[in-house]
Scaffold this active site. Structure first.
Site, PDB file in Angstrom:
ATOM      1  N   ASP A 165     150.927 -88.817 -17.049  1.00 49.46           N
ATOM      2  CA  ASP A 165     149.733 -89.176 -17.793  1.00 49.46           C
ATOM      3  C   ASP A 165     148.496 -89.206 -16.884  1.00 49.46           C
ATOM      4  O   ASP A 165     148.566 -89.731 -15.768  1.00 49.46           O
ATOM      5  CB  ASP A 165     149.980 -90.588 -18.357  1.00 49.46           C
ATOM      6  CG  ASP A 165     148.940 -91.034 -19.341  1.00 49.46           C
ATOM      7  OD1 ASP A 165     148.830 -90.430 -20.411  1.00 49.46           O
ATOM      8  OD2 ASP A 165     148.225 -92.019 -19.039  1.00 49.46           O
ATOM      9  N   GLU A 202     149.073 -84.192 -16.715  1.00 46.71           N
ATOM     10  CA  GLU A 202     147.919 -84.088 -17.615  1.00 46.71           C
ATOM     11  C   GLU A 202     146.651 -84.092 -16.764  1.00 46.71           C
ATOM     12  O   GLU A 202     146.387 -85.067 -16.071  1.00 46.71           O
ATOM     13  CB  GLU A 202     147.916 -85.266 -18.588  1.00 46.71           C
ATOM     14  CG  GLU A 202     146.790 -85.177 -19.606  1.00 46.71           C
ATOM     15  CD  GLU A 202     146.531 -86.484 -20.349  1.00 46.71           C
ATOM     16  OE1 GLU A 202     146.019 -86.430 -21.470  1.00 46.71           O
ATOM     17  OE2 GLU A 202     146.819 -87.568 -19.792  1.00 46.71           O
TER      18      GLU A 202
HETATM   19  C1  GLC Z   1     146.558 -89.970 -21.811  1.00 47.63           C
HETATM   20  C2  GLC Z   1     147.444 -90.144 -23.014  1.00 47.63           C
HETATM   21  C3  GLC Z   1     146.709 -90.945 -24.037  1.00 47.63           C
HETATM   22  C4  GLC Z   1     146.387 -92.291 -23.439  1.00 47.63           C
HETATM   23  C5  GLC Z   1     145.619 -92.149 -22.125  1.00 47.63           C
HETATM   24  C6  GLC Z   1     145.595 -93.440 -21.361  1.00 47.63           C
HETATM   25  O1  GLC Z   1     145.435 -89.226 -22.090  1.00 47.63           O
HETATM   26  O2  GLC Z   1     147.847 -88.899 -23.490  1.00 47.63           O
HETATM   27  O3  GLC Z   1     147.428 -91.093 -25.231  1.00 47.63           O
HETATM   28  O4  GLC Z   1     145.612 -93.028 -24.343  1.00 47.63           O
HETATM   29  O5  GLC Z   1     146.224 -91.207 -21.286  1.00 47.63           O
HETATM   30  O6  GLC Z   1     146.875 -93.749 -20.880  1.00 47.63           O
END
Ligand code: GLC
Length: 546
Positions: free
Chosen positions: A205, A247
């Site tokens: 994440d 991500e």
């Molecule tokens: C990422 C996740 C999202 C979350 C954020 C904070 O973007 O995909 O759902 O709210 O991180 O953890």
């Protein structure tokens, strides 16, 4: 014919990965929330679809401020989702069906209920205080005006300490201090704990945010980011046959190569968002720019060329943070099924590892929620922000309808039964009212359905090496209606034809493709010399020299 074998260290290059948002997938006990036993009960269906792995959004113990992306215990399961025994059973049962489990690692922040943060609040001398990022008061003078992603200041005042803590997301998600080696070691040990339990990989994440330097206004791509990722690779991932996908909203091509170049291993691949932001101004509102097919094609081409032979792409159009693609780039009315199949074909013809999001394989659409039905932590703030910028209430609501993350989070549609077969209780978020026609049961029985189309595409990717290895060539880059590309190896060629319009358009395969076989067509009865509304085709040529 090649088969997908996980014996190869880079098995994930042939894999199709399916994301489950546990809250919304399948409830087994009638409490209106999905759970791990519910997931286990649907594994056969996922195996039939043909997926190789599941990315499980967080199931850890959490106060659920951000639906589990706020973790209070990285080594325990949130009780409404089940127990650690359920989790072990999921890993085991999935493996029996050839399906790997990827956990979601939230390493940038913890929950404010995590014991580390509770300790940190006890005093500046507490050893855990330095696990987080602090700034001195007074209360009316935070160190800078950085904003949190979900609204408000990124600095939260703690009167008892006379200090602020830093949070890039919700107030309940304090940022971890990666500059503290103790934090890093705790996180690596936790990763090894999950590997020992049998998981085969991780989605990381907001990984590009971990090395933030808030006093210099830096969130993404901090100076020590890649140093930390290389350390994490050495300490947690090396020697393991696992797949990692980070991500990274902030990654351009050059940055992406730093994560996934095989000669400097950090992660297997990243999620970059260049293509998915095609209808958004940089850092601005979604939809602030009209969708442009030529722009999308150029961005896809940029990444297909840029990572070819040097890194590896992830491929996706949906996830739990994005509205449903068929409502966004397709037509979720008359041509819902046609446009969903076309978008699937466009994506699954590319080089990279596809990530499908639950319900995408049905062509699930955005949800017509009322204002009070939105549950996402960011929705209320977003609505308020828009009103404060002078938007009218109906426009702000229309914005949520188009772009809220809850669009992706309505319950999975299994059947035409009560609550779409998701729960016998009251679903935590309303079921999309189109479930009587859009559901797994009906689509499994229909050879022309979106579900069947995904199943065929997944099977095709497995049998022709051109999907994995072929070079990418974009044809007709300026066409506003057609997305046309080829993939080539010395032995095989693939032509992917996708119509982005509800009009019929004249079409003949380009020169040299007359002898090609039609591998797949989204229409059951295609017409000669014409593409039907939102039609997609794949043509295949085995080369003579082969
Ligand atoms: C990422 C996740 C999202 C979350 C954020 C904070 O973007 O995909 O759902 O709210 O991180 O953890």
């Amino acid at each position: 014919m090649e088969t997908n074998s996980k014996a190869r260290p880079d098995w994930w290059k042939d894999a199709v990965i399916y994301q489950i948002y546990p809250r919304s997938f399948q409830d087994s006990n009638g409490d209106g929330l999905g759970d791990i036993p519910g997931i286990i009960s649907r594994l056969d269906c996922l195996a039939e679809l043909g997926v190789d792995a599941i990315w499980l959004s967080p199931v850890y113990d959490s106060p659920q401020v951000d639906n589990g992306y706020d973790i209070a215990d990285y080594r325990a399961i949130w009780p409404p989702f089940g127990t650690m025994e359920d989790m072990d059973a999921l890993i085991r049962e999935a493996r029996k069906r050839g399906i790997s489990i990827l956990m979601d690692l939230v390493l940038n922040h913890s929950s404010d209920r995590h014991p580390w943060f509770r300790e940190a609040l006890k005093g500046r001398d507490n050893p855990y205080h330095d696990y987080y990022i602090w700034a001195e008061g007074p209360e009316d003078s935070p160190p800078n005006d950085m904003r949190a992603a979900f609204g408000g200041s990124a600095w939260q005042w703690v009167p008892d300490l006379g200090q602020f803590y830093f949070h890039q997301f919700a107030v309940g998600q304090p940022d971890l201090n990666w500059d503290n080696p103790g934090v890093r070691q705790e996180l690596y040990a936790m990763i090894r704990f999950w590997i020992d339990r049998g998981v085969d990989g991780f989605r990381l994440d907001v990984i590009d945010h971990i090395a933030k330097e808030p006093f210099r206004g830096i969130t993404k791509n901090g100076p020590r980011l890649h140093e930390y990722l290389q350390e994490m690779y050495r300490e947690a991932f090396r020697e393991q046959r696992i797949v990692t996908v980070g991500e990274a909203w902030g990654a351009d091509l050059e940055e992406a190569l730093k994560y996934c170049r095989p000669d400097r291993p950090e992660l297997s691949m990243i999620f970059q968002f260049d293509h998915i932001c095609v209808d958004r101004e940089e850092e601005g509102l979604w939809g602030s720019r009209p969708f442009s097919l030529p722009r999308l094609k150029r961005r896809v081409e940029h990444w297909q060329h840029g990572l070819y032979g040097r890194g590896w792409n992830s491929l996706f159009l949906n996830n739990h943070d994005l509205p449903r693609i068929v409502s966004r780039w397709g037509d979720d009315g008359l041509y819902r099924a046609q446009s969903a199949k076309m978008l699937a074909t466009m994506l699954l013809g590319l080089q990279g590892t596809p990530f499908l999001y639950q319900g995408e394989e049905l062509g699930m659409t955005n949800a017509p929620l009322a204002l009070e039905e939105y549950r996402d932590v960011s929705a209320a703030n977003q609505y308020k922000d828009l009103l404060s910028q002078g938007w009218r209430e109906e426009d702000a609501l229309a914005y949520l309808h188009a772009w809220s993350r809850d669009n992706a989070r309505t319950p999975m549609q299994w059947s035409e039964g009560e609550n779409a077969g998701f729960t016998t209780g009251t679903p935590w978020l309303p079921v999309n009212p189109n479930y009587p026609t859009v559901n797994v049961r009906a689509q499994r029985e229909d050879p022309d359905s979106v579900w069947r189309h995904y199943q065929k595409l997944i099977a095709l990717r497995r049998c022709c090496p051109v999907f994995r290895e072929g070079t990418f060539t974009l044809l007709e880059p300026d066409s506003e209606q057609l997305f046309l590309y080829t993939r080539d190896t010395p032995r095989e060629s693939l032509l992917v034809v996708c119509s982005f319009t509800g009009e019929e358009i004249p079409f003949r395969p380009p020169e040299g493709w007359e002898r090609a076989s039609l591998l797949l067509d989204s229409q059951s009865a295609p017409l000669p010399d014409v593409l039907g509304p939102w039609e997609a085709r794949m043509y295949y040529l085995a080369k003579e020299s082969a």
